[in-house]
Design an enzyme around this catalytic site. Structure first.
Site, short mmCIF file in Angstrom:
data_model
loop_
_atom_site.label_atom_id
_atom_site.label_comp_id
_atom_site.label_asym_id
_atom_site.label_seq_id
_atom_site.Cartn_x
_atom_site.Cartn_y
_atom_site.Cartn_z
N GLY A 53 67.82 64.93 -12.53
CA GLY A 53 66.78 65.15 -13.53
C GLY A 53 65.85 66.26 -13.10
N CYS A 54 65.04 66.72 -14.02
CA CYS A 54 64.17 67.87 -13.75
C CYS A 54 63.05 67.49 -12.78
CB CYS A 54 63.63 68.44 -15.05
SG CYS A 54 62.86 67.24 -16.17
N TYR A 55 62.31 66.44 -13.11
CA TYR A 55 61.27 65.99 -12.18
C TYR A 55 61.87 65.66 -10.81
CZ TYR A 55 57.65 65.42 -15.86
OH TYR A 55 56.72 65.62 -16.85
#
Lengths: 351, 351, 351, 351
Positions: free
Chosen positions: C157-159
Site C-alpha cells: 500500500g501507499c502509506y
C-alpha cells in the site's frame, strides 16, 4: 422582535432542499438575519439528521434538523426558498402560492418566459406553464420594482447574474453591436453543485483548466433573454463557460464592439451609482473573484484595450452569494420591505 | 556515444540563467536527452551551488553546479540556451554566434522583427538590432525549414504558441474576418516565472481568478506579428490574459467570425496531420490543460456553437514545455538534424 | 526486440481494472517500457471504449481499448497486474498462476499473512487463503531476493511503503523503543482512488485539511506486520492519516524514542546506499512531496530536534508511483531479470 | 453611540502595521464592530494609500488610508493593536502605556516570560524587559480574569493557540506523561505572512506538502511555556510544523501517553463547556480546518485509537482569526468589558 410597543413578527422561512451548496449558503445567511425565523428545512434523503451534523460549520449557529418534505408544513411559512434541482419547485409552487406563501426558486423553473425554450433546454415538460408569466425574474438591479410586488421570484442563475450585470449598461445605452456578443465565463467548482461527480473531484479538477458546454449551456437562453430585454432587440451571444480550480467565484470576461465612441467608465459609474451591491472599480482595474468571496457584491471593470472599438468588461461575483443564495436573500428583503442590505453586509474573506 | 565504428559526438550544451522555471525545465528535458552533453549552467547569484541543492527534484539526475557567467566558457559549446530575463541574450548573442555557437533564446529579445515595436513594449534599446533579421522565430509548425538552417532562434512566448497554433489554420485558409479576433487566454502561475512577487503567492492567487494586463501585454505584438504572417494581412486582435490558480498550463479560448461556411474540423485535421506535437481532438472535445502536463504537445478542439458563424477554438499547452523549454529542445533537435521528438516523448502526468 | 542474433520476446502484460488511478499510471509507465508489450486491459463497465478516450493524456501513446474480462485472454499473458478494488485479485489469481501467468496485485488481497487479520480489516472471507503464504510482499528494499522468484507479488500500500521505508533502518538496528511508534501521515487525494465521493470533491477538499480514520485504517495492520518483521518483535504503532488538498504525494512524519545515542544520519545513508530509489537527503533537510512527483523515488530525512532522544523521520513518495504503479513495475523488472530501473527513470515534474 | 440619555463613547482604536494578513483581518473584524471607532492605521511604506486600494475586499467597508507612524497620533487612541513584525511593539509600548493607551501585540515581543529564552529564539535584545512581567498572555480560555485587568496583552501565536487548547485539559488533569508530548502541526500558507518569498509562491507550494523548522521553530518555547503552566511541571515536547497548500487554517495532531484510564471525551466537554469559542466535537469526529474558516472558533476531537493508552487530539483553528486577529478582538472585548463574542459571531465560510 419588539420595537417599542409594536410587536413585529419575524418572517417564517422554509427551505426545500437544504443539502446542496445553495442550501447551506442560505442557512449561513439566514441564520444571522435578524428578521427571519428559520422554521424548517427539508431533505428527502437526510430527514432526521441535524443540519450541523452534515455541515459542521453550522455547529452552534443552526439547531434545525432536516425534515421530510411531507412533515415540513411549508404552507405555514411566509416564504419558501427552493434550493432544489430543476423541476422541483414547479411541482409545489402552485399549492404554496394558493396558501399565501411567497416563493423564491433558486433553480431554473421560472427563469425563462418562453416555455418552449425552457422545455428544449431542460428536457422536460413544465408542470405549471401558467405560473411562468407571474414569476418575476429576481435580478434587483433591473427588476427591483416588480420584485417588491412579487409572490413568485425566479432567482437568476450564477453565470446570468455576472454576464447581465456586465453587459446591461452598454446594451441599455445602445452603444454596442448586439449581434456578436461574447461572454467568456469562468466558474469555481461549487457552481456544479454538491454532487459526487468525477470531473469535479479534486484529483481531476485541481491544477487543471478547461472549457465545457461550448456547444450549448442551459444558462445561454437565460442570458440571451435578459440581454435582449435590456437591448430592446434580439441579441447574438457566444457563451463559453470554463471550470476553474477554485471553490467559489465567477469571472465573466465580456467582449463587444462599440458602435460609436463613448466614455464607458462614466456610463458604468452612472448606471450603478445607486446600486449598493455593484461596485464599478476605477478605470484600469482587474477585479479578482476573491474580492467578493462570501459577499453579495459584484465588482466590474471596463476596458478599451489600445483605445480601440472593442470594449472588454470584467465582472466578478461569488457564485453562491450574488449568484445564488445572497441574491435570494436580497430578493426576500425587497419583497418584505426590509432594507435591501439586511444580513448581507459581510466583508469578503481575504486572503 | 558510439554507433558502430563511427564516433558521434554529443551536442555540447550550455544554459545561461538556470535558476528560473524555464531553466529547471530545460534541465529536466536535457538531462534525459541521449545526444546532449550538459556542459555548463550559469547563475550570477547562485554560482557555486549544486543545481540539485536548489532543485531537489534533480537529485540523482543532474550533477552540475551553477557557474558564474565569467567562468562558463560558453564559446566552447555547440549550443547555448538563454533562459534569462528579457535583455540578456541580446548582450551576448553576437560574440557567441561569432564563435560558431548556435543560440536559442527563450526570452523575447529576438521575437519581434520590428525593432521599434520591440523597444516600445520592452522599454529598452535593443543591443543588436542587426541580428533581429537573422533570428528565426522558433515555431516549428510554421517555420521548420528555416529553423533547420538557423544559427539564432527566437523561441516563442507561451501565450503566442497557444494562440498562433489555434488561429493559424483559419488564417492560412482565409476563412475568418481578420479585424476582430479575440484571444481569451488563461495561464497557470509558473508563467510568471520563479520570482517572489505578491500576486503569485499561494495565499493571494489560490482560490482566486482574475484577468491582468488587459490594457496591453507584451505578448500582444508577438501574436499579432505571427497571425499577420499567417493571414498575409494586418489583423486586429483583442488579447486578454488571466491568471489561473494552477501551476502549469495555458488554455487559449479563441473567437473569430467565419466569412463563409467551412468544415473547420477537417481543416484543422488536415493542417496538423503531420505535426506530431499538435493533436486535433475529435469534434465536440474540450481539451484540458492537464492532458499535456509535462509534455510537449498542444491539443486543439474547434467548435461552432449553435452552428453559427462564430468559431471557437480551444488550445492547451504546458506553458513550460511546448510554451518554453520543450519547444526549445524541439528547435534544437531540428537545428542539429535529430529526430524532432527525441527526448520529448513524455506521457503527460495525469492525474 | 532484437539484440544481436538473439530474438528476445517482450513481456506480454495484461492489466485488470484499468480505469482507476493506479491503472492509468501503470499505462503511463508501461507504455514507455521497452521490454513490455501491453496486450490487454480490462474493464467491465467500459469495455469497448478506447483507453485514450477516457484518459486523453494517453492519446498518441496507448492504442488499446478496454476489453470485457471475459474476452481478455489473460492466461496468454506472461504477467497480469490487478489494479482493482480489494477482493478481485483473489478470485482470479489461482487460475492465472496455474496457467503459468505471474501476478502482481496492487490491491490488498495478499498483503497480510494472517488471514484472520485480513478478514477483520477487509470485511470479507478470503477466496484463497492457501495462496497467501506463497505471495511475496513486494517491497524491494527488504524483499528483493524473494521477489526475483515470486509468481505472485502483493504490491504494498501507499502509506505502508512510506512508513516502512522511513522506520526500517531504526528498527533493523534495534535503536528505538518499539512500543510507541507514531506515524503521522498525509496523503494527496488521488490516494482515495478515482471514485466520485463527496469528501474528495474539489469544493470539499480544497483549501482544507483534516485527519481521517483515526480509529483505525486498513493500512495499520499492513504497516505493523512489516515493522514487526524488521524489528523482529511486536511493535506498537499509532497511525493517523490525513487528507492534503493536493493530487499526488504522501508525506510520512514518523516519531520514535531512541534507546541509545546513535548517528542516525549515517545509519540511513548506510542502509540505503545501494537503493537507487531511496534518497537519504543531507542532514537538516525537509523533503517535499513534489520532489518525487511522477517518479519512483522515496526521499528521506532524519532529524533529532534539540538533540533529544526523539527521532523524527520525514519520508515522501508519490503515492501513485513508488506507492503503487511504479513499485509494481519495479517488482516486474525484478521478477523478469531486467534492470530494476528500466522505464522508471523519470525526473520528477517540478514545479 | 447613544443609549437613552447616556452617551457611550466608542473605543478609539489604532492599528500599527496594517498591510499584513493579521492587519487586514483586524480590519475585516473591527470594521463591523459596533463599539469600535477605527481611528488610524499606520504603514511606513504605504502611507497615503487608501486601505481599500491595497485590499479591494474592503472597498465600501473601510474608508481609512494608511498613515505614516509619525502622523498617527496613536497616543489619542484607547487601544492600539500591533500587527507588526517581531521587535516593533517593544519599541513603542512603553510610551503608549504611559499615555494611558492599552496595547495588544499580535507579534511575539511579550509572549515569553523568560527574556533570555526570548533573545535566543528571536535573535535580538529586548527593548523593555521590565514590561514583560506586566504583559498578560492573551489566551482567554486560561487567562480570562487577568486579561480583564491587562494594559498590555501578548496575543498568542497561531500554532501555540491550537496546541495549547488541544493539550490543556489533559495536562490540567494530570492524565498524561509530560516528558514526551508530540505536536504534529499543519498550517496554511497565510501563517507565513503577506511576504513575497519563494517557498510560499503558488508554483512552489501548491500540489505539495512538506515539514519545515523541524530543528526548532520559534513557537516551540511559547508552547512549552504554556503547557508547563497548565501541567505545573516541565514538559518535553517535539513540535513539527508543516506547510499545507491552502490559504487559512491550522490542524494540530497531538499525541500523548495516558498515565491511567480516563473518559477523555467527558474531560474535554467538561473543561470547555463554558467556552463559547471552543467546540468539543462528538466522539469519533475529525474536525476540518474549513469548519472554522473565517471564524473565531477552535474545534477539537479526542481519540484513543484501538482503545490504547495513546491519546490523539485533533484541534483546528483559522490561523488568522482564533490564531491572530480574532483572538485579539476577543481580548479587546474582555479588556473593555464588552460581551466576549461581540463582532466575532461569523459563521464559517463553507464550502
Amino acid at each position: 422582535m419588539k420595537c417599542g410597543f409594536l410587536e413585529v413578527s419575524l418572517i417564517k422561512v422554509g427551505i426545500v432542499g437544504g443539502t446542496g451548496y445553495t442550501g447551506v449558503e442560505l442557512l449561513r445567511l439566514l441564520a444571522a438575519h435578524p428578521e427571519v425565523e428559520l422554521r424548517t428545512i427539508t431533505s428527502r434523503a437526510d430527514a432526521g439528521i441535524a443540519v450541523s451534523t452534515m455541515f459542521p460549520s453550522l455547529r452552534g449557529h443552526v439547531e434545525l434538523g432536516f425534515v421530510h418534505p411531507d412533515q415540513a408544513h411549508l404552507e405555514q411559512c411566509d416564504l419558501v426558498f427552493f434550493a432544489t434541482p430543476n423541476g422541483i419547485a414547479m411541482q409545489q409552487a402552485r399549492s404554496l402560492l394558493e396558501a399565501g406563501v411567497r416563493v423564491i426558486d433558486l433553480a431554473a423553473d421560472f427563469r425563462l418566459q418562453d416555455v418552449e425554450v425552457w422545455k428544449k433546454w431542460y428536457g422536460m415538460e413544465h408542470a405549471c406553464p401558467d405560473l411562468i408569466g407571474k414569476a418575476v425574474y429576481g435580478l434587483p438591479e433591473i427588476n427591483r420594482e416588480r420584485i417588491k410586488q412579487a409572490r413568485l421570484v425566479a432567482n437568476p442563475g450564477c453565470y446570468p447574474t455576472a454576464v447581465q450585470l456586465g453587459f446591461i449598461p452598454l446594451l441599455e445605452a445602445g452603444l454596442i453591436e448586439c449581434g456578436s456578443l461574447i461572454a467568456d465565463a469562468k466558474s469555481g467548482v461549487s457552481g456544479a453543485g454538491r454532487k459526487a461527480e468525477l470531473p469535479i473531484m479534486l484529483a481531476e479538477a485541481a491544477d487543471n483548466f478547461k472549457a465545457y458546454g461550448v456547444s450549448g449551456h442551459r444558462h445561454l437562453p437565460e442570458i440571451k433573454q435578459g440581454l435582449a430585454q435590456a437591448a430592446k432587440q434580439e441579441i447574438g451571444l457566444t457563451f463559453v463557460p470554463h471550470l476553474v480550480p477554485m471553490i467559489r467565484g465567477i469571472h465573466a470576461t465580456l467582449y463587444a464592439r462599440l458602435k460609436r465612441d463613448a466614455d464607458v467608465q462614466a456610463l458604468y459609474e452612472q448606471r450603478y451609482k445607486h446600486e449598493v451591491f455593484v461596485d464599478v472599480m476605477p478605470a484600469g482595474s482587474h477585479p479578482e473573484t476573491r474580492s467578493v468571496r462570501g459577499a453579495n457584491g459584484c465588482r466590474i471593470a471596463v476596458h478599451r484595450p489600445q483605445q480601440g472599438d472593442t470594449v472588454v468588461v470584467l465582472a466578478v461575483i461569488d457564485n453562491l452569494v450574488k449568484g445564488a443564495a445572497g441574491q435570494a436573500v436580497q430578493n426576500m428583503n425587497i419583497m418584505f420591505g426590509l432594507p435591501e442590505t439586511m444580513a448581507l453586509t459581510h466583508i469578503p474573506l481575504s486572503p
